[in-house]
Design an enzyme around this catalytic site. Structure first.
Site, PDB file in Angstrom:
ATOM      1  CD  GLU A  56     -52.169 -30.861 -37.309  1.00 41.40           C
ATOM      2  OE1 GLU A  56     -52.045 -30.516 -36.119  1.00 41.40           O
ATOM      3  OE2 GLU A  56     -53.223 -31.320 -37.786  1.00 41.40           O
ATOM      4  CG  ASP A  94     -57.205 -31.401 -32.652  1.00 42.07           C
ATOM      5  OD1 ASP A  94     -56.008 -31.416 -33.019  1.00 42.07           O
ATOM      6  OD2 ASP A  94     -57.788 -32.402 -32.215  1.00 42.07           O
ATOM      7  CG  ASP A 148      -3.857   1.331 -22.089  1.00 37.22           C
ATOM      8  OD1 ASP A 148      -4.043   2.547 -22.267  1.00 37.22           O
ATOM      9  OD2 ASP A 148      -2.722   0.825 -22.008  1.00 37.22           O
ATOM     10  CD  GLU A 198       1.566   2.205 -15.003  1.00 43.79           C
ATOM     11  OE1 GLU A 198       0.631   2.995 -15.205  1.00 43.79           O
ATOM     12  OE2 GLU A 198       2.445   1.944 -15.846  1.00 43.79           O
ATOM     13  CG  ASP A 237       1.103   5.500 -21.080  1.00 42.73           C
ATOM     14  OD1 ASP A 237       0.663   4.970 -20.043  1.00 42.73           O
ATOM     15  OD2 ASP A 237       0.872   5.073 -22.218  1.00 42.73           O
TER      16      ASP A 237
END
Length: 1845
Positions: A523, A520, A1516, A1412, A1409
């Site tokens: 400080e 204690d 990607d 799709e 490429d």
């Protein structure tokens, strides 16, 4: 008072006028002339001049340093006052007395507003520093030299030149330091931080940006570029005043200390917090307290992303938070040494911070018990009376303290021999009942004699060793006054003092037995101001600026700032006093207690103290405020790395009333440090003092008993804090950061993740408003689940109750409680399991002896990992290095949230399985709790506990899968509406008999057929435009012993069927005995059951409600035999094994980068299922319409498709590898790629010209990195036109020619879309003439369906700064899409490729490429799709990306017409997902025809059987760490799908790669079958020579391994091509009987024999890898690793990937070269990895590497090799090899030969000639290396090699 006045006017808004009134210095002077007369002005100027001169003389006299207040400006300095928001002003006058004139003298901006909190005087833009130079010695470090801008000074002594140093210490920690460029300044000598070594993996450029004029910096989150810490205002750096301000991304700021913060989240409205250690009362003010913590955490937003900022500085400082939001640090010494730590969550930030400062100690187990203390018991008899009365009431009670009153005259290391006469034996008294004793020690040492004039020897010995803090002369001890009177102060920074302290403590411990220590007043506290002499008037005691510390005097209640310590002036090290005392105390405890862990409790602290000590929140008071404020205090110390934390229960000062103390005892039972402590002069407040029968005692016993029950859980939390850095007491926002309401919750807290504590903190309250976060919670005491979540609720908490809830998903280890841990640790263990919404839970247990030091480091502990899935509790021991002497057992297990009583409970231990007797199984149906008793499961052993049950909700099948369902819509479909609390369970579900039924079966030996009819008792499915088909035909065909087909269609309508040819046996299997399956049928509802005859397992059972067959919606469900399902694609999956907890996956080919729950490029409606017997099967739905599949935990699977028919194929395995072989026999075996295509490949989108490619090629060659293939992306095309070369790439053909001469190969890209806006474009013109493009049906005009893709319009300039849609509209050409189903299109495509090859540029492979197919407009140009709108927006829209935008999103209109090769017209609606499939075959055929070589085609879009022609890359992807492990999952899935040649874009396509990640990805990617580094446009290069020499060397090293093993990889490709086996192989395919492998997706195999365990996470130095049940050798050392069927930690330095060879296999290899053109010429080597039995086998395939169909033409070599009895034999299976491709045998490495010395090795060739071979042998590694090169024995002629010991 000033701060209170400012708060009072917070709500007043500044007017527009006040905001804009900014007065630069010159303007202020002009205004002055207007206001005053000439005489007045003259007098004022004269006065000002005299004042300046006087100040200069005063400073010169005081400091002796000329010029320290020199105004570094000219008379012309004019502040540049920025126009900024009030919230961003940086205060230029932080001291008191701001005025216009004072502001002017500082060269700042004056602008009063009607708000005092806002700075009226703020910095101008021309204060600060400029950057003179910047250097970057490596990618992780940045340095700069700074020079001060000419401007007035605030407080003098500004440092003109500064040094800036920044470094990325780890991927999650940035450090930057600013200091004097020429003079050493004080820096904190931190014990832990200074011991760290850097492990940089992230280039600093991605995190730190420096601004040069004026200097500033921005810290960014590297993955998102979000700015986190952005300096504003100037850098100020004077000798005694340093300031830096920065804007922050949010107001969610936590931390800074030590203070009393009334709320956990900071108020950012101009709040200033001083930081300087101080003995002060924590009474709720803003003053500084005991510790120094310049650290805060900032939660950025709902994502949880957070960061922490730590200023490593121990000087007095203050931190201002302002509403920008922004932070300003002002410190009066040292340096600016900042650490920024980054995390994905607040908890992650704490972990990173604690890695920096030191992770917390695990306290001794006993220290987690309840504790009692008070200041001034008076005498030992009173202490014992307190002990006895609390024992008497049966209170759990562990530790008794004594405060300073035990000492003689309060002198440390003494005791009062009158009042505490028997203190030396007090610990024995406590130990008899299992209790502990802890005394207090203060640092200050009295100077007076002891009682009776005896010497105070501790003082005398300390004086002799010069142990004290001194006056400025460095010799004279500084004298102060503390409890003993006049005192000296130990200097714990001095080694002589540490030695003295350790010695004194050891003496003390020998005299007075105790178990831990409480320190204690450190400080450091002093009752005098500075010293008994006062303090000198100098710049240390009276600095030019004093932060707003308590009393605003630096030495108030402490030492003079000019006092001397070994570390420096007390001015610099004051706040380190407690820290240095803790370090000394730790050494003392090690000396006194040896191997025992013991405990330190300290009041003063600094970051890093938690590594050794705990802390209490100081001298609070008995009031309702302090009980509240303790919670933010504990939460903050969790951030600071001090988890052993608590407040003085019931309050230190003042009398504690019964209600307050009762409520405080309740919440205090859940403080990690749980101690009741009060001050002298106040009423006793130990629980028993309130009366044995009091409600307080009853309540305290209840909650302390719960605490002791849960101590194993709490102890495990401390283990996690110690090993990982997790918090113990945890804010709600750490777990529920996505919920904004948790950001401010600080009246509740968590223990870890799983225990929610909700205390009553106000008087007279029994109904408490509590927040329930977004999870399932159970009341701890009633065990009942709460019905509320993510909301505030009212909890009824009468006087004896506290809110305590367990989070669903928790497994909490428990132990039967007792009054001390000495007794409870002997009691039975148990578990409390709280199931989550998915019926799952997980937890851990750490257990050791509770008292010894370093049990983790020494491995003397037990660790359990608990999991609960599907009613199975797995208690897995992950470490067993300790055996508890009490022979502990888990006896009772409580399971919360069990919805139905179990039908049985069993326990599996090893290979034995036992049933738990019914008497030991209790079920509480009202609360849904299962109690298992008397289990006797031994601690330290692994068990499985299984309870069988069926959930009604999981038997539901969704009748309204669309969004926005409600009861009315549900019942309109004839379905049942019933709500459920279980996540994912449908509320609208089918009745049990909803579906179809049959009357008569037509059965033959080869199959079954029958008609089925819809049950018309129920309404139609209610989807407009999609009428139900009432009558269907079913056909089941037994194709072979292991394959069957079941097909369901509408016999009355010619519905679309997939035109993909499959290879079914010509004759069905008519012999039932040979079939692995039998098929049964259920009548109502109709369903098919497929049963594996060998086990009786139902692997398909569609006799479920909900079968629907309508025109545009078909749904069918089946039960699954287990929860282990793999496959379905193409979608990014986060695990290889599917999660069956109501997840839906859409399938429809789309240009969609990989992401969670989004359909990507291809469609693969195939899955493999594992059965509980470890058998495997596979199921294909041959349907190409848009569809989705939903898993549910029944377990079951539901298919939904929007067209076609149901056409299922099932293969029976029974092994996983056989499933793939049978499936690829059906759809077609994978293509055999050219040998060179197995080499490393480079590509990027964004090459500017051919010179860039040439430079890259040169760099790779110079670095010696193996590299076979170079690509060109669409950059090489002129305006992205297929077959047209861009002028910037005019030199590419010549470059490719030269590269090919060197042995390199070249691949170019082709997209399908063809521009239609060109005036002379042969590709389009010839295509149009041949009618190759997709068109509208003739009844809709028959015109081309135009889209837009990459091709640009002619004669335009593309402004890339415009948004994407605008660019598409303005610049993209109309494009037509070839219909590759048409024969004419195939011929046209081949001709265009031929022309390009012959007339423009040679190539070796083609990359296709955007197939799709992709369109940048939705449907068609103009957006209007013709014909039936339901085709683009069908009545049911599957779970697809952008489903709300229709099926035509980013592609063609669904009513577009395509023509099959047989001339049949089909809608794009049906064949859309086959576009890439049709494109692939046309391209592959063209490549072979054009080049006359095998080459390779790589495609993006796939469908079952695409693998016959092409390889595939995973699209990607993103440059992020998660993509590494996800790429493994993707490859393993495509292995299932029959596409062996796969890989991901190494280092990622999108965003910039980070160094460490890219390096680890290069290592992983070296083992992709398709190994290509590819990144996107506008990102920096990421090829191996783009980084540094270390990166290049590491890449070279790992690619050399790949090239070494290419003969093995090529052989695997051959085996895949001829037999369908996998190349990239999941571990479960080889070790299917080992269920651990069923969940592994972060490791993989090449074939059966090479195990790859990559590093997949940042900063990994170890990787956890599973070693299956086989003999394994380390690839690098050849050593047998002697581990099996275990998860182990494998070292993974940055240049290393873990590779292991499986014993029993022979692997062919060659010496690597820079390309395969050369490596193929080297002799063939063999790695022979012997099994336990000393055997091995393998094969080798070889051909010319690029010939067309060499397998079909028999132009290859295949050998079979085996080892038995020390003899390796190689036999030729087939030899059609050309002479040019012959190989000779080279080096043979035999591993695992044993330790007996090898004496000779002989080779015998096919002719019978024998050769003695050269060899070497190591008995250590047991490796025999045989060199047969000199014999020139050909591999294609067979041989034997024999070795003898």
């Amino acid at each position: 008072m000033a701060s209170r006045r400012r708060r009072d006017i917070r709500g007043v808004k500044p007017t527009a006028r006040s905001v804009n009134r900014i007065y630069p210095a010159r303007e202020m002077m002009l205004m002055g002339r207007r206001r005053f007369s000439g005489l007045e002005v003259t007098l004022m100027v004269m006065f000002a001049l005299m004042l300046v001169v006087s100040i200069v003389f005063i400073v010169l006299f005081a400091t002796g340093e000329p010029g320290t207040l020199k105004d570094e400006t000219t008379d012309e300095f004019v502040p540049q006052c920025p126009s900024i928001p009030l919230a961003e002003r940086v205060d230029c006058f932080p001291d008191s007395g701001a005025s216009m004139k004072g502001c002017q003298l500082r060269g700042c901006c004056w602008s009063p507003v009607d708000e005092r909190n806002v700075p009226w005087c703020f910095f101008s833009a021309n204060h600060g520093y400029t950057v003179e130079s910047v250097e970057q010695p490596n990618t992780y470090v940045m340095k700069a030299n700074l020079k001060r801008m000419a401007s007035p000074s605030l407080f003098g002594e500004d440092i003109q030149e500064l040094s800036f140093h920044a470094e990325m210490q780890t991927s999650n920690r940035l450090r930057f330091k600013i200091t004097d460029a020429h003079k050493q300044r004080f820096e904190v000598p931190h014990e832990h931080v200074n011991s760290l070594s850097n492990n940089p993996t992230s280039p600093i450029d991605g995190t730190l940006v420096i601004r040069k004029n004026p200097f500033g910096l921005a810290v960014r989150r590297k993955e998102s570029n979000k700015v986190l810490f952005d300096t504003m205002g100037p850098l100020v750096f004077a000798d005694q005043y340093l300031q830096l301000s920065a804007k922050l991304p949010s107001h969610n700021i936590y931390g800074l200390g030590e203070h009393v913060h009334r709320q956990f989240r900071h108020d950012t409205y101009w709040r200033t917090w001083p930081i300087f250690t101080r003995d002060a009362f924590p009474n709720g003010g803003t003053h500084n307290l005991y510790g120094q913590y310049p650290f805060f955490l900032c939660l950025e937003d709902e994502s949880g992303k957070s960061f922490g900022v730590f200023l490593m500085n121990s000087n007095a400082m203050e931190v201002t938070l302002q509403p920008a939001p922004a932070v300003t640090f002002r410190t009066i010494g040292g340096v600016l040494d900042f650490y920024i730590v980054f995390g994905d969550s607040p908890e992650h930030v704490v972990q990173e911070f604690l890695e920096l400062i030191g992770r917390p100690v695990i306290p001794p187990y006993w220290s987690l018990g309840f504790q009692l203390s008070r200041w001034n018991y008076g005498n030992l008899s009173e202490v014992k009376a307190v002990v006895e009365r609390n024992r008497a009431v049966g209170l759990p009670y562990e530790i008794q303290y004594t405060d300073i009153d035990y000492m003689e005259d309060k002198k440390v290391f003494t005791y009062d021999k009158v009042k505490f006469q028997d203190l030396p034996q007090f610990a024995d008294y406590l130990h008899q009942k299992g209790q502990k004793y802890i005394p207090i020690l203060d640092p200050a040492i009295g100077t007076s004699k002891r009682v009776g004039g005896a010497p105070y020897e501790s003082f005398d010995r300390g004086t002799k060793t010069n142990a004290w803090v001194t006056e400025p002369d460095g010799k004279t001890p500084l004298l102060g006054e503390v409890w003993p009177g006049e005192t000296v102060f130990p200097d714990y920074t001095r080694q002589s003092c540490i030695d003295w302290w350790v010695d004194e403590y050891e003496r003390f411990a020998q005299e007075i037995k105790h178990d831990g220590i409480w320190i204690d007043m450190n400080e450091v506290a002093n009752f005098k101001k500075g010293s008994i002499k006062g303090c000198a008037d100098n710049k240390l005691n009276y600095p030019p600026y004093t932060p707003k510390i308590l009393d605003e005097v630096m030495y108030s209640k402490t030492l003079c700032m000019d006092a001397k310590q070994a570390w420096g002036d007390h001015y610099d090290v004051h706040s380190l006093y407690g820290y240095s005392m803790v370090l000394a105390m730790e050494k003392a405890l090690q000396r006194a207690f040896g191997g025992n862990r013991t405990l330190i409790l300290t009041r003063s602290s600094f970051p890093g103290v938690g590594k050794y000590a705990g802390h209490w929140l100081g001298d609070n008071a008995a009031n309702w405020n302090d009980i509240k404020w303790a919670i933010p205090g504990m939460l903050e110390f969790g951030l600071f790395g001090v988890p052993y934390i608590g407040a003085d229960i019931c309050g230190f000062f003042d009398d504690s009333g019964e209600e307050l103390c009762r409520r405080w005892m309740q919440v205090g039972a859940f403080y990690p440090f749980s101690r009741n402590h009060n001050a002298e002069g106040y009423k006793p407040q130990d629980p028993a003092s309130y009366g044995a029968d009091s409600l307080l005692v009853e309540s305290s016993k209840r909650y302390l008993s719960i605490r002791y029950t849960l101590l194993p859980y709490l102890y495990t939390l401390f283990y996690k804090a110690n090993t990982v850095g997790e918090t113990v007491v945890r804010p709600l926002m750490h777990e529920f950061y996505s919920d904004e309401k948790t950001w401010t919750v600080d009246r509740q807290f968590l223990w870890g993740k799983h225990l929610l504590i909700t205390p009553v903190l106000d008087p007279g309250v029994e109904m408490l408003d509590a927040y329930i976060p977004d999870a399932l919670w159970y009341d701890y005491e009633t065990r009942k689940a709460l019905q509320d979540r993510r909301k505030h609720i009212q909890l009824h908490l009468p006087g004896d109750k506290l809110g305590l809830h367990i989070r669903g998903g928790a497994v909490l280890p428990t132990q039967t409680p007792d009054v001390t841990t000495a007794y409870s640790r002997r009691k039975p263990m148990g578990l409390i399991i709280a199931l989550d919404d998915n019926g799952q839970a997980a937890g851990e247990l750490f257990w050791d002896d509770g008292d010894s030091r370093e049990t983790v480091q020494k491995g003397t502990y037990i660790h359990y990992h608990f999991t609960v899935i599907s009613g199975v509790l797995t208690m897995q021991v992950t470490h067993a290095g300790y055996r508890d002497p009490n022979n502990l057992k888990f006896e009772d297990i409580t399971v919360l949230g069990v919805l139905h009583p179990p039908t049985s409970v069993s326990v599996m231990h090893g290979n034995s399985n036992s049933t738990v007797p019914d008497a030991d199984v209790q079920y509480d149906g009202a609360n849904e709790v299962l109690f298992l008793r008397n289990l006797s499961l031994v601690l330290g052993e692994t068990y499985q506990v299984r309870w069988e049950q069926v959930r009604e909700e999981y038997q539901r099948f969704d009748c309204h899968p669309e969004e926005h369902g409600d009861e009315a819509k549900c019942k309109a479909r004839g379905c049942i509406w019933k709500e459920s609390t279980l996540a994912g369970v449908p509320w609208c579900f089918f009745p049990k008999d909803y579906g179809y039924s049959f009357e008569r079966i037509e059965e033959t030996d080869s199959g079954v057929s029958f008609d089925i009819s819809r049950n018309k008792a129920y309404r139609s499915t209610g989807r407009p435009g999609s009428p139900d088909v009432d009558n269907l035909r079913v056909q089941i065909t037994y194709h072979s012993s292991h394959m069957l087909q079941f097909k369901i269609w509408d016999p009355a309508t010619d519905r679309y069927e997939v035109p993909v040819p499959l290879s079914v046996p010509p004759v069905p299997e008519t012999n039932e005995d040979k079939r692995l399956y039998k098929v049964l049928f259920k009548k109502n509802p109709f369903g098919i059951q497929v049963i594996r005859k060998s086990t009786g397992t139902k692997i398909w059972d569609s006799s479920l409600p909900g079968f629907t067959f309508s025109d545009m919606f078909i749904q069918v469900s089946t039960l699954l035999p287990s929860r282990y399902v793999y496959g379905f694609g193409e979608t990014e999956h986060q695990t290889y094994k599917h999660d069956l907890n109501y997840h839906t996956w859409g399938m429809f080919s789309k240009d969609q980068p990989p992401g969670y729950k989004v359909n990507c490029y291809g469609v693969q409606p195939f899955y493999m299922g594992l059965e509980t017997t470890a058998d495997a099967h596979g199921v294909l739905l041959l349907n190409s319409n848009a569809m989705d599949v939903t898993f549910q935990p029944t377990p079951a699977l539901t298919y939904r498709t929007v067209g076609g028919i149901l056409d299922f194929y099932m293969v029976l395995g029974p092994t996983p590898e056989m499933v793939v072989q049978e499936y690829t026999a059906l759809i077609g075996r994978p293509v055999l790629p050219a040998y060179w295509s197995l080499g490393f490949q480079l590509c990027r989108y964004g090459y500017a010209n051919d010179q860039e490619i040439a430079d890259l090629y040169k760099g790779m060659r110079e670095a010696g990195i193996p590299y076979d293939v170079q690509y060109a992306d669409i950059d090489y095309m002129d305006r992205q036109l297929n077959f047209v070369l861009d002028p910037d790439f005019a030199g590419l053909p010549a470059l490719v020619k030269n590269m090919r001469k060197d042995g390199m190969r070249f691949i170019f890209i082709l997209d399908p879309a063809i521009s239609g806006n060109e005036t002379n474009y042969p590709a389009f013109d010839r295509g149009k003439a041949a009618d190759v493009f997709i068109k509208w049906p003739k009844n809709l005009g028959g015109d081309i369906v135009w889209g837009k893709v990459w091709p640009d319009l002619p004669n335009i300039y593309v402004n890339e700064s415009l948004d994407w849609d605008t660019q598409v509209e303005l610049y993209r050409a109309h494009t037509a899409f070839p219909d590759f189903f048409r024969n004419a299109t195939v011929n046209w495509w081949r001709q265009e490729i031929m022309d390009f090859y012959q007339n423009t540029m040679k190539f070796d492979g083609i990359w296709i490429d955007m197939n799709e197919p992709v369109s940048f407009v939705h449907g068609t140009v103009g957006g209007k799709c013709l014909g039936n709108p339901l085709l683009d927006n069908p009545p049911y829209m599957p779970s697809l990306e952008s489903r709300h935008l229709g099926l035509n999103h980013k592609t063609l209109c669904m009513n577009s017409e395509q023509i099959l090769s047989d001339g049949k017209a089909v809608k794009h609606y049906d064949v859309h997902s086959l576009y890439g499939w049709s494109h692939s075959k046309a391209t592959y055929d063209a490549l072979l025809d054009v080049t006359n070589k095998r080459g390779i085609v790589v495609t993006r879009s796939t469908y079952p059987s695409s693998g016959k022609w092409v390889g595939h890359w995973l699209g990607d992807n993103n440059s992020s760490w998660d993509q590494l492990y996800k790429s493994i999952i993707g490859m393993m899935e495509f292995s299932l799908f029959g596409i062996s040649y796969t890989g991901a874009d190494i280092c990622g396509f999108f965003n910039e790669a980070e160094y460490e990640m890219c390096l680890r990805w290069m290592q992983l990617g070296a083992f992709y079958p398709y190994s290509r580094n590819h990144n996107g446009k506008n990102s920096r290069r990421q090829d191996p020579v783009a980084w540094n020499s270390t990166f290049a060397e590491t890449s070279r090293k790992v690619l050399n391994i790949r090239y070494t093993l290419l003969p093995y990889l090529y052989t695997l490709m051959f085996e895949a091509h001829v037999s369908g086996s996998t190349v990239v192989r999941p571990l479960l395919h080889e070790f299917v009987t080992d269920r651990t492998t069923w969940d592994i997706h972060k490791q993989f195999l090449w074939g059966p024999a090479l195990l790859i365990t990559p590093a997949l996470e940042a900063e990994a130095t170890q990787v956890q890898g599973y070693v299956p049940d086989a003999r394994w050798y380390d690839y690098y050392t050849a050593k047998y690793i002697n581990v099996r069927r275990q998860m182990i930690s494998m070292p993974t330095p940055m240049d290393h990937i873990n590779l292991h060879i499986r014993g029993g296999y022979i692997i062919p290899w060659q010496k690597p070269e820079n390309m395969t053109f050369y490596s193929r010429r080297n002799p063939l080597g063999l790695i022979v990895a012997l099994s336990d039995a000393g055997t091995a086998h393998g094969s080798f395939f070889w051909d010319d590497g690029e010939g067309i169909d060499t397998v079909g033409k028999k132009q290859y070599l295949q050998t079979s090799m085996a080892v038995k009895s020390n003899t390796l034999s190689s036999e030729v299976v087939h030899n059609g090899l050309f002479a040019a491709d012959h190989l000779i045998l080279g080096v043979v490495k035999v591993w695992g030969t044993g330790s007996a010395h090898i004496r000779n090795v002989n080779l015998t060739d096919v002719a019978g000639d024998s050769y003695a071979l050269n060899f070497s042998f190591s008995a250590v590694t047991q490796e025999l290396i045989i060199n047969a090169t000199a014999t020139s024995v050909r591999v294609d002629q067979g041989f034997t090699i024999t070795w003898k010991a």
